[in-house]
Design a protein around this motif. Structure first.
Motif, short mmCIF file in Angstrom:
data_model
loop_
_atom_site.label_atom_id
_atom_site.label_comp_id
_atom_site.label_asym_id
_atom_site.label_seq_id
_atom_site.Cartn_x
_atom_site.Cartn_y
_atom_site.Cartn_z
N SER A 1 -3.28 -12.68 -18.35
CA SER A 1 -4.66 -12.90 -18.00
C SER A 1 -4.12 -14.83 -17.38
CB SER A 1 -5.21 -13.18 -19.54
OG SER A 1 -4.57 -14.41 -19.76
N VAL B 1 -8.91 -10.14 -18.84
CA VAL B 1 -8.48 -11.33 -17.98
C VAL B 1 -7.20 -10.74 -18.54
CG1 VAL B 1 -9.97 -12.66 -18.37
CG2 VAL B 1 -8.62 -12.33 -19.99
N SER B 2 -6.82 -9.96 -19.63
CA SER B 2 -5.17 -9.56 -18.86
C SER B 2 -5.39 -7.78 -17.74
CB SER B 2 -4.46 -9.30 -20.23
OG SER B 2 -5.41 -8.04 -20.23
N ALA C 1 -9.77 -8.88 -14.20
CA ALA C 1 -10.07 -10.43 -13.95
C ALA C 1 -10.51 -10.81 -12.22
CB ALA C 1 -8.22 -11.14 -14.09
#
Length: 244
Positions: free
Chosen positions: A113, A60-61, A66
Motif C-alpha cells: 500500500s 490501498v494495497s 490507490a
C-alpha cells in the motif's frame, strides 16, 4: 490551503494524524477500507478545525484503488502536499499456523500500500510548492527492530517499510522528503485485546512508565512533515522502550 492524505485514518493513529494536520491548517483526505462511519467522524473533526475534508474508501494495497484515492484527493482538495502511509493490519499467529495467504495479505496492506500510494502521489508531490518540501511519512513499528514470535509477518512488513523509506528518500530527493515513524506500545483498537497482565508486563519495559497515545505519534509525524533537512530517517516513538 496545503493538503494532506492520510491512509487508514478512520480511527486510531491515522485519525489522530488527520486531526493534527487539520489543527495545523491542512485540508485532509481521510481514507478508510471498511469503517466508513468512523472515517466520517474523523472528517467531521477535521472540519471542526475549519479545514476541508474528503472521505475516500479504497483498498490501498490495490494499485488502481490507490491511484483513485490520490486522484480524488487532488480533484476534491486542489492538490497534494503530504502523504502519510498509515494503513496497516495485524494478526497474532505462530509461523507454523500462518498461511501463505495471510502472510501475503499483511504484506500487501502494510508494505504494498505504501508503495502504491506513494507512486501514485509522486507526480503531484513533485508539483507541490510546499515549504518546506513535500513529504511522505510511513508508519512502521518498534517490531521492525525487535521482531515478534506471533507476528512474524507484521514485524517483517514493518521492517520492509523502513527499507522502502530509505530507498524512496534517495530516489525522490531533493524534491520530496521521505521518513518514517516507528511507534512503540500505543493504546488503540488494535491493541485493546491485551490482558491486564500483558499490559503490566509491557509497561515494565517502558522507562516513561505509560503507554503512548495516538496523538504522540501524530506529534512525531508533524515534526517530520516540517523538518526540512530530515529525509530517510526513522523517528522512534516508544517512551524509551528501545533506544537506538
Amino acid at each position: 490551503m496545503p493538503v494532506a492524505l492520510v491512509t487508514g485514518s478512520s480511527r486510531g493513529i491515522g485519525a489522530a494524524i488527520a486531526e493534527r494536520f487539520a489543527a495545523d491548517g491542512y485540508d485532509v483526505a481521510v481514507n478508510y477500507h471498511t469503517s466508513e462511519a468512523a472515517a466520517e467522524e474523523t472528517a467531521d473533526r477535521v472540519r471542526d478545525h475549519g479545514q476541508a475534508a474528503v472521505v475516500v474508501g479504497a483498498d490501498v494495497s490495490d494499485a488502481d484503488d490507490a491511484s483513485r484515492l490520490v486522484e480524488t484527493t487532488v480533484d476534491e482538495l486542489g492538490g497534494l502536499d503530504h502523504v502519510v502511509n498509515n494503513a496497516g493490519i495485524d494478526q497474532h499467529v505462530y509461523t507454523e499456523d500462518l498461511s501463505p495467504e495471510d502472510f501475503d495479505r499483511v504484506m500487501d496492506v502494510n508494505v504494498n500500500s505504501a508503495f502504491c500510494v506513494t507512486k501514485a502521489a509522486l507526480p503531484h508531490l513533485r508539483e507541490s510548492d510546499a515549504d518546506p518540501t513535500p513529504s511522505v511519512t510511513n508508519v512502521s513499528s518498534i517490531l521492525a527492530y525487535t521482531g515478534a514470535p506471533i507476528e512474524v509477518h507484521y514485524a517483517g512488513s514493518k521492517g520492509a517499510l523502513l527499507s522502502l523509506t530509505k530507498s524512496h528518500a534517495r530516489d525522490f530527493a531533493p524534491a520530496v522528503r521521505v521518513n518514517a515513524v516507528a511507534p512503540g506500545h500505543v493504546e488503540t483498537d488494535m491493541t485493546s485485546d491485551r490482558t491486564e497482565a500483558e499490559k503490566q508486563e509491557e509497561l515494565a519495559g517502558i522507562p516513561m512508565d505509560y503507554f503512548g497515545a495516538p496523538a504522540d505519534i501524530a506529534d512525531a509525524v508533524a515534526y517530520l512533515r516540517d523538518a526540512r533537512f530530515v529525509t530517510g530517517e526513522t523517528l522512534n516513538v516508544n517512551g524509551g522502550e528501545l533506544m537506538r
